[in-house]
Design an enzyme around this catalytic site. Structure first.
Site, PDB file in Angstrom:
ATOM      1  N   TYR A 121       0.853  -1.197   0.000  1.00 43.99           N
ATOM      2  CA  TYR A 121       0.000   0.000   0.000  1.00 43.99           C
ATOM      3  C   TYR A 121       0.885   1.243   0.000  1.00 43.99           C
ATOM      4  O   TYR A 121       1.787   1.378   0.831  1.00 43.99           O
ATOM      5  CB  TYR A 121      -0.914   0.020   1.228  1.00 43.99           C
ATOM      6  CG  TYR A 121      -1.939   1.132   1.169  1.00 43.99           C
ATOM      7  CD1 TYR A 121      -3.196   0.908   0.632  1.00 43.99           C
ATOM      8  CD2 TYR A 121      -1.635   2.427   1.596  1.00 43.99           C
ATOM      9  CE1 TYR A 121      -4.135   1.918   0.535  1.00 43.99           C
ATOM     10  CE2 TYR A 121      -2.559   3.454   1.506  1.00 43.99           C
ATOM     11  CZ  TYR A 121      -3.805   3.196   0.972  1.00 43.99           C
ATOM     12  OH  TYR A 121      -4.735   4.214   0.869  1.00 43.99           O
ATOM     13  N   GLN A 183     -10.815   0.045   1.477  1.00 41.30           N
ATOM     14  CA  GLN A 183     -11.317  -0.805   0.403  1.00 41.30           C
ATOM     15  C   GLN A 183     -10.173  -1.505  -0.339  1.00 41.30           C
ATOM     16  O   GLN A 183     -10.315  -2.642  -0.792  1.00 41.30           O
ATOM     17  CB  GLN A 183     -12.184  -0.010  -0.576  1.00 41.30           C
ATOM     18  CG  GLN A 183     -11.510   1.146  -1.287  1.00 41.30           C
ATOM     19  CD  GLN A 183     -11.599   2.448  -0.507  1.00 41.30           C
ATOM     20  OE1 GLN A 183     -11.720   2.455   0.701  1.00 41.30           O
ATOM     21  NE2 GLN A 183     -11.547   3.568  -1.229  1.00 41.30           N
ATOM     22  N   ASN A 206      -3.379   5.991   6.337  1.00 42.27           N
ATOM     23  CA  ASN A 206      -4.066   6.748   7.380  1.00 42.27           C
ATOM     24  C   ASN A 206      -4.729   5.804   8.380  1.00 42.27           C
ATOM     25  O   ASN A 206      -4.575   4.588   8.317  1.00 42.27           O
ATOM     26  CB  ASN A 206      -5.081   7.721   6.760  1.00 42.27           C
ATOM     27  CG  ASN A 206      -6.180   7.006   5.976  1.00 42.27           C
ATOM     28  OD1 ASN A 206      -6.433   5.819   6.156  1.00 42.27           O
ATOM     29  ND2 ASN A 206      -6.855   7.746   5.105  1.00 42.27           N
ATOM     30  N   SER A 229       5.234   9.371  13.061  1.00 40.11           N
ATOM     31  CA  SER A 229       6.693   9.327  13.078  1.00 40.11           C
ATOM     32  C   SER A 229       7.264   9.858  14.397  1.00 40.11           C
ATOM     33  O   SER A 229       6.653  10.691  15.069  1.00 40.11           O
ATOM     34  CB  SER A 229       7.236  10.144  11.910  1.00 40.11           C
ATOM     35  OG  SER A 229       8.619   9.959  11.779  1.00 40.11           O
ATOM     36  N   GLN A 251      10.816  15.483  11.409  1.00 37.87           N
ATOM     37  CA  GLN A 251       9.747  14.550  11.748  1.00 37.87           C
ATOM     38  C   GLN A 251       8.456  15.284  12.103  1.00 37.87           C
ATOM     39  O   GLN A 251       7.360  14.803  11.808  1.00 37.87           O
ATOM     40  CB  GLN A 251      10.178  13.652  12.907  1.00 37.87           C
ATOM     41  CG  GLN A 251      11.398  12.813  12.585  1.00 37.87           C
ATOM     42  CD  GLN A 251      11.270  12.079  11.253  1.00 37.87           C
ATOM     43  OE1 GLN A 251      10.426  11.206  11.086  1.00 37.87           O
ATOM     44  NE2 GLN A 251      12.098  12.456  10.288  1.00 37.87           N
ATOM     45  N   HIS A 254       5.817  15.820   9.428  1.00 38.66           N
ATOM     46  CA  HIS A 254       5.078  14.668   8.901  1.00 38.66           C
ATOM     47  C   HIS A 254       3.607  14.705   9.279  1.00 38.66           C
ATOM     48  O   HIS A 254       2.732  14.406   8.477  1.00 38.66           O
ATOM     49  CB  HIS A 254       5.659  13.364   9.463  1.00 38.66           C
ATOM     50  CG  HIS A 254       6.706  12.748   8.600  1.00 38.66           C
ATOM     51  ND1 HIS A 254       6.482  12.333   7.314  1.00 38.66           N
ATOM     52  CD2 HIS A 254       8.007  12.454   8.863  1.00 38.66           C
ATOM     53  CE1 HIS A 254       7.587  11.822   6.815  1.00 38.66           C
ATOM     54  NE2 HIS A 254       8.527  11.885   7.727  1.00 38.66           N
ATOM     55  N   GLU A 319      11.420   5.426  17.210  1.00 37.26           N
ATOM     56  CA  GLU A 319      11.502   4.948  15.826  1.00 37.26           C
ATOM     57  C   GLU A 319      12.865   5.308  15.230  1.00 37.26           C
ATOM     58  O   GLU A 319      13.584   4.451  14.705  1.00 37.26           O
ATOM     59  CB  GLU A 319      10.370   5.585  15.009  1.00 37.26           C
ATOM     60  CG  GLU A 319      10.390   5.214  13.540  1.00 37.26           C
ATOM     61  CD  GLU A 319       9.387   6.015  12.732  1.00 37.26           C
ATOM     62  OE1 GLU A 319       9.089   5.594  11.602  1.00 37.26           O
ATOM     63  OE2 GLU A 319       8.903   7.059  13.212  1.00 37.26           O
ATOM     64  N   HIS A 320      13.207   6.600  15.270  1.00 30.91           N
ATOM     65  CA  HIS A 320      14.502   7.075  14.793  1.00 30.91           C
ATOM     66  C   HIS A 320      15.307   7.609  15.974  1.00 30.91           C
ATOM     67  O   HIS A 320      14.765   8.340  16.808  1.00 30.91           O
ATOM     68  CB  HIS A 320      14.349   8.229  13.793  1.00 30.91           C
ATOM     69  CG  HIS A 320      13.454   7.935  12.630  1.00 30.91           C
ATOM     70  ND1 HIS A 320      12.116   8.288  12.607  1.00 30.91           N
ATOM     71  CD2 HIS A 320      13.708   7.324  11.440  1.00 30.91           C
ATOM     72  CE1 HIS A 320      11.583   7.921  11.464  1.00 30.91           C
ATOM     73  NE2 HIS A 320      12.523   7.324  10.738  1.00 30.91           N
ATOM     74  N   ASP A 353      15.803   7.952   5.285  1.00 31.38           N
ATOM     75  CA  ASP A 353      14.478   7.942   4.666  1.00 31.38           C
ATOM     76  C   ASP A 353      14.537   7.632   3.178  1.00 31.38           C
ATOM     77  O   ASP A 353      13.643   6.971   2.641  1.00 31.38           O
ATOM     78  CB  ASP A 353      13.807   9.311   4.848  1.00 31.38           C
ATOM     79  CG  ASP A 353      12.952   9.377   6.096  1.00 31.38           C
ATOM     80  OD1 ASP A 353      12.785   8.334   6.765  1.00 31.38           O
ATOM     81  OD2 ASP A 353      12.449  10.472   6.411  1.00 31.38           O
ATOM     82  N   GLU A 407       1.323 -35.430  28.774  1.00 30.56           N
ATOM     83  CA  GLU A 407       0.394 -34.389  28.327  1.00 30.56           C
ATOM     84  C   GLU A 407      -0.995 -34.958  28.054  1.00 30.56           C
ATOM     85  O   GLU A 407      -1.876 -34.243  27.566  1.00 30.56           O
ATOM     86  CB  GLU A 407       0.945 -33.702  27.071  1.00 30.56           C
ATOM     87  CG  GLU A 407       2.231 -32.928  27.338  1.00 30.56           C
ATOM     88  CD  GLU A 407       2.656 -32.066  26.162  1.00 30.56           C
ATOM     89  OE1 GLU A 407       2.103 -32.244  25.062  1.00 30.56           O
ATOM     90  OE2 GLU A 407       3.532 -31.209  26.360  1.00 30.56           O
ATOM     91  N   HIS A 412      -0.646 -39.856  20.397  1.00 27.75           N
ATOM     92  CA  HIS A 412       0.722 -39.448  20.089  1.00 27.75           C
ATOM     93  C   HIS A 412       1.701 -40.547  20.500  1.00 27.75           C
ATOM     94  O   HIS A 412       2.598 -40.935  19.735  1.00 27.75           O
ATOM     95  CB  HIS A 412       1.079 -38.159  20.850  1.00 27.75           C
ATOM     96  CG  HIS A 412       0.592 -36.904  20.210  1.00 27.75           C
ATOM     97  ND1 HIS A 412      -0.736 -36.640  20.005  1.00 27.75           N
ATOM     98  CD2 HIS A 412       1.269 -35.822  19.732  1.00 27.75           C
ATOM     99  CE1 HIS A 412      -0.865 -35.449  19.446  1.00 27.75           C
ATOM    100  NE2 HIS A 412       0.345 -34.934  19.260  1.00 27.75           N
TER     101      HIS A 412
END
Length: 423
Positions: A121, A183, A206, A229, A251, A254, A319-320, A353, A407, A412
């Site tokens: 995506y 969708q 999003n 971010s 950042q 963003h 994250e960074h 990036d 068990e 088994h």
């Protein structure tokens, strides 16, 4: 930008968004409609959300050729060089299948197999993110995935951004569809007449895309549910305040919910960076977004030492992470939790990036405590291989049967004991 002294326990206002009940309900309805109505559902939602009516979702070779005519040759050259850097980095992550023979003649091993198909995506609408194309597609290609499908929402003219199509072509994508939102995730997960389903979905989006990925997880795999971010910077007096401020804002622009944090033992640097952030904010085209991000999720922590700064960052698990200190490489071994680590003033976060080669799809919201950047392993699966020898079963069969009965699994135990009796 707020300046605060570090306490024993760091408390940062994280921007975790699990969606409202209404958003969750909308996503469930969209996915249900795609499963029921297929392409008709895709057309209806594309018209509703993207304001365009499409006869076909598939991007044609003519559209790709036109895209090359809309971007300059320098951009194409940059994309190719970036793609080569990303490819070479990820090729180093490849691991082979392996087998080992035990003394008793048994053969044990692991077979590594690429996924059959992956859906990528790519966010769209008013923006273009060719870097997202490269970072998601190239590791999948390196892993050996044969079918890679890209989806992205069309603009009001029913087109995808030229830069995105060029990046997709350069990365080797052969199947591209003009469809976005929840969708698109539904179509990738369950298929329609136009779009065959995939085994895994990756890529940012999003809140509706994130919720859709969460909804279909289990029927297909996903990469992660990424939040806004984040950047944390460890800096001392050797760092330049203007460069630190610029990196924090890289950042903040963003998303209004992006998180920017400086951790430093220098009150002088802290005060200078706070001033610089305000000065540079005034010049940004995305000033409103960055200003809200800094106001709500920006903070400067002042510590008693660099070691305390390191421990603060480990609690944040960003994250960074940038390390802008003298001999910053010496701190690397002390960092336990960070998605990507940038060391030195020439390793500004945007280098990662777009161009350096490591993946920019990174864990957010503190999940760097237990997860990793997108990588080749994400596009492969591992199968255990067991070729047990007769000697091994004769030696160990009774132990295995006893374990099974412990068990409460009599069948088994008998499956093994039957072979002991039939030797």
């Amino acid at each position: 930008m707020k300046i605060v002294k570090v306490n024993d326990h760091i408390s940062i206002k994280r921007s975790i968004d699990s969606g409202t009940a209404e958003q969750v309900a909308v996503v469930k309805k969209i996915i249900s409609d795609i499963r029921t109505y297929g392409d008709d559902g895709l057309r209806d939602y594309t018209e509703k959300f993207d304001h365009v009516v499409l006869d076909s979702f598939l991007v044609t070779e003519k559209e790709i050729d036109e895209a090359y005519g809309k971007v300059d040759s320098e951009f194409i050259s940059i994309v190719r060089e970036a793609a080569d850097n990303i490819r070479r980095f990820h090729e180093k992550q490849l691991r082979p299948s392996w087998m080992t023979t035990e003394e008793n003649g048994s053969i044990l091993g692991q077979k590594i197999t690429p996924l059959d198909s992956v859906g990528v995506y790519v966010p769209g609408g008013t923006a273009a993110y060719p870097s997202s194309v490269l970072m998601n597609v190239i590791p999948a290609k390196v892993a050996g995935v044969k079918r890679i499908v890209m989806v992205s929402p069309p603009n009001s003219n029913g087109k995808l951004p030229a830069a995105v199509l060029v990046a997709a072509k350069e990365a080797g994508v052969e199947e591209i569809y003009k469809v976005g939102g929840a969708q698109a995730i539904g179509a990738l997960a369950y298929g329609t007449a136009s779009i065959a389903p995939v085994d895994k979905i990756t890529g940012p989006g999003n809140i509706f895309v994130a919720l859709a990925k969460r909804e279909v997880f289990g029927d297909v795999d996903i990469d992660m549910i990424a939040g806004p971010s984040e950047i944390a910077i460890i800096a001392d007096d050797s760092a330049r305040a203007d460069e630190v401020a610029a990196d924090l804002l890289s950042q903040a622009e963003h998303d209004p919910r992006a998180c920017s944090v400086l951790v430093t033992p220098s009150i002088t640097l802290a005060e200078e960076v706070a001033v610089e952030v305000e000065k540079q904010l005034a010049l940004l085209p995305r000033k409103e977004i960055a200003s809200k991000s800094i106001a709500d999720f920006g903070v400067i922590y002042v510590t008693s030492s660099i070691d305390e700064a390191v421990e603060t960052v480990n609690q944040l698990a960003p994250e960074h992470l940038e390390i802008l200190t003298e001999n910053g490489i010496e701190l690397l071994g002390k960092i336990r939790h960070a998605g990507a680590i940038f060391i030195g003033r020439y390793s500004s976060e945007p280098v990662g990036d777009y161009f350096a080669g490591p993946n920019h799809v990174l864990p957010t919201n503190g999940t760097a405590r237990f997860s990793s950047p997108l990588n080749v392993d994400d596009f492969q699966k591992k199968s255990s291989v067991i070729i047990y020898s007769e000697k091994a079963l004769m030696d160990n069969g009774e132990k295995i049967a006893k374990f099974a009965r412990m068990e409460g699994l009599e069948a088994h135990a008998r499956a093994v004991e039957l072979r002991l009796e039939n030797k």
